[in-house]
Scaffold this active site. Structure first.
Site, PDB file in Angstrom:
ATOM      1  N   GLU A  34       5.226   2.422  20.523  1.00 53.72           N
ATOM      2  CA  GLU A  34       4.787   2.686  19.149  1.00 53.72           C
ATOM      3  C   GLU A  34       3.415   3.348  19.110  1.00 53.72           C
ATOM      4  OE1 GLU A  34       6.309   2.605  16.349  1.00 53.72           O
ATOM      5  OE2 GLU A  34       8.159   1.818  17.183  1.00 53.72           O
ATOM      6  N   TYR A  79      -5.828  12.053  21.619  1.00 55.84           N
ATOM      7  CA  TYR A  79      -6.238  10.883  20.825  1.00 55.84           C
ATOM      8  C   TYR A  79      -6.427   9.657  21.735  1.00 55.84           C
ATOM      9  CZ  TYR A  79      -4.924  13.841  16.938  1.00 55.84           C
ATOM     10  OH  TYR A  79      -4.830  14.880  16.059  1.00 55.84           O
ATOM     11  N   TYR A 117       1.537  -0.685  10.030  1.00 54.49           N
ATOM     12  CA  TYR A 117       2.758  -0.031  10.498  1.00 54.49           C
ATOM     13  C   TYR A 117       3.156  -0.535  11.890  1.00 54.49           C
ATOM     14  CZ  TYR A 117       5.633   3.324  12.867  1.00 54.49           C
ATOM     15  OH  TYR A 117       6.628   3.871  13.633  1.00 54.49           O
ATOM     16  N   ASP A 135       5.727   5.076   7.618  1.00 55.10           N
ATOM     17  CA  ASP A 135       4.972   6.199   8.175  1.00 55.10           C
ATOM     18  C   ASP A 135       5.357   7.440   7.372  1.00 55.10           C
ATOM     19  OD1 ASP A 135       7.522   6.827   8.998  1.00 55.10           O
ATOM     20  OD2 ASP A 135       7.050   6.989  11.124  1.00 55.10           O
ATOM     21  N   CYS A 221      23.632  13.118   5.644  1.00 53.74           N
ATOM     22  CA  CYS A 221      22.818  11.934   5.357  1.00 53.74           C
ATOM     23  C   CYS A 221      23.696  10.777   4.854  1.00 53.74           C
ATOM     24  CB  CYS A 221      21.782  12.286   4.286  1.00 53.74           C
ATOM     25  SG  CYS A 221      20.751  10.893   3.808  1.00 53.74           S
TER      26      CYS A 221
HETATM   27  S1  SF4 Z   1      20.262  13.075   0.645  1.00 56.86           S
HETATM   28 FE1  SF4 Z   1      18.940  14.636   1.470  1.00 56.86          FE
HETATM   29  S2  SF4 Z   1      16.992  14.367   0.422  1.00 56.86           S
HETATM   30 FE2  SF4 Z   1      18.180  12.527   0.055  1.00 56.86          FE
HETATM   31  S3  SF4 Z   1      17.503  11.118   1.663  1.00 56.86           S
HETATM   32 FE3  SF4 Z   1      19.304  12.182   2.439  1.00 56.86          FE
HETATM   33  S4  SF4 Z   1      18.533  13.961   3.559  1.00 56.86           S
HETATM   34 FE4  SF4 Z   1      16.863  13.163   2.291  1.00 56.86          FE
END
Ligand code: SF4
Length: 371
Positions: A34, A79, A117, A135, A221
């Protein structure tokens, strides 16, 4: 929250990247990963982490090591405060906790260099606790899913995002899809055995690989049909950030100065940026400062001439630098040694820890290559 958690865990059970620290529950190993990942890309971190774990496999090994060796192993990651803090924290753990990693959030967070975090990541990944992480990646995903048009730098926005992250990770243990428990892949097992840690990793991974800053891959997604910003066609506008004014890069001159097979190096002073690291001597300079005049002002009349060798750019915190490196031709007069300077042999040039930009210069010099 419930409708979000389950599809995210399923997605992670199918798509989690196979990273070496994902095959351990050792809090020390997770902590190191991390800290390395804080400012550095995953692909860069992997070989560093593997080498680190071979060299310092546990808290005791790190605590016993001299700082110089720790910094050398870190060389190239930048860093360096991160490496110093790891070392300080390991010594503290060794002294006050017998080398054992504390399990409670506040004790983890009290370690040098560990913020909310990192403590959240360690406690969720190593100890299965519902501690959130936030983050840049997570903030981007959350502002889009919930369509939050709030300035990211405001404290109120941060509080809201932390609260959302906390609600998600808190819901994870109840939302593991039953089918995952029957699957045998390491990814599915990881989710089923530690849903809180997996939820945090999934959020970060979604931001890093799918919900990317410029062109989010929404069709891939797991939240595509639940994302409010996507439904309103404005995911690309989020998150709202304050654009920092881009200052012109600061000019720095550096000199590669050799005499009788030895090279002049300078150690950076204690207390400043990159304290204790080595570099070629040089000075910050105004745009029009002639390099020869600057070299003579620092090294004396021994400087016969300077020839441009290479120019490189780098960034430290928010400052950008333009480093101009010159080869120095000396006459027979003695060289004035600026504070912290020392002549070193080529072996030492390999062994010493240099800042990243100067390591590049040193490697070219050792390879005998023209820049
Ligand atoms: S639908 Fe698109 S904008 Fe919404 S969280 Fe998923 S990748 Fe991100």
């Amino acid at each position: 929250m419930e409708t979000l958690v389950s599809p995210l865990l399923t997605w992670f059970a199918d798509h989690a990247r196979d990273l070496p620290w994902r095959h351990t529950r050792d809090p020390y190993a997770i902590w190191v990963s991390e800290v390395m990942l804080q400012q550095t890309q995953v692909a860069t971190v992997v070989p560093y982490w593997e080498r680190w774990m071979r060299t310092f496999p546990d808290v005791a090994a790190l605590a016993r090591a001299p700082l110089e060796r720790v910094l050398k192993l870190w060389e190239g990651l930048g860093y360096y405060t991160r490496a110093r803090n790891l070392h300080r924290a390991a010594r503290l753990l060794y002294r006050e906790h017998g080398g054992q990693f504390p399990r409670d959030f506040e004790s983890v967070r009290a370690l040098p260099g560990v913020g909310r975090y990192t403590a959240g990541a360690i406690c969720s990944l190593a100890f299965h606790q519902p501690t959130p992480v936030l983050d840049g990646n997570v903030a981007r995903v959350l502002t889009r899913v919930f369509d939050l048009h709030l300035p990211l730098h405001r404290a109120g926005t941060q509080r809201r995002l932390w609260a959302l992250a906390e609600a998600l990770v808190g819901a994870a243990p109840e939302q593991v899809p039953p089918g995952l428990r029957r699957r045998r892949s390491w990814r599915a097992r990881r989710v089923a055995e530690n849903p809180c840690g997996a939820l945090n990793e999934a959020l970060m991974e979604l931001g890093a690989s799918v919900c990317t800053p410029r062109q989010p891959r929404c069709p891939d997604c797991p939240w595509a049909d639940r994302c409010r910003a996507r439904a309103r066609g404005r995911a690309h506008l989020l998150p709202r950030r304050r654009r920092p004014a881009m200052a012109a890069p600061r000019r720095v001159l550096a000199w590669v100065c050799e005499r009788r097979g030895r090279v002049l190096l300078r150690r950076r002073p204690a207390g400043g940026v990159n304290a204790g690291l080595w570099e070629f001597p040089g000075v910050p300079a105004a745009a029009r400062t002639p390099p020869l005049r600057a070299a003579r002002a620092a090294l004396g009349t021994a400087v016969q001439r300077v020839d441009p060798w290479l120019t490189t750019r780098y960034t430290i915190t928010q400052h950008r630098y333009r480093l101009e490196v010159y080869r120095v031709e000396l006459n027979g007069r003695p060289v004035t040694l600026p504070t912290g300077c020392r002549w070193v042999g080529r072996g030492a040039l390999e062994r010493l820890t240099l800042t990243a930009a100067h390591r590049r210069v040193a490697d070219l010099l050792l390879a005998g290559e023209p820049a």
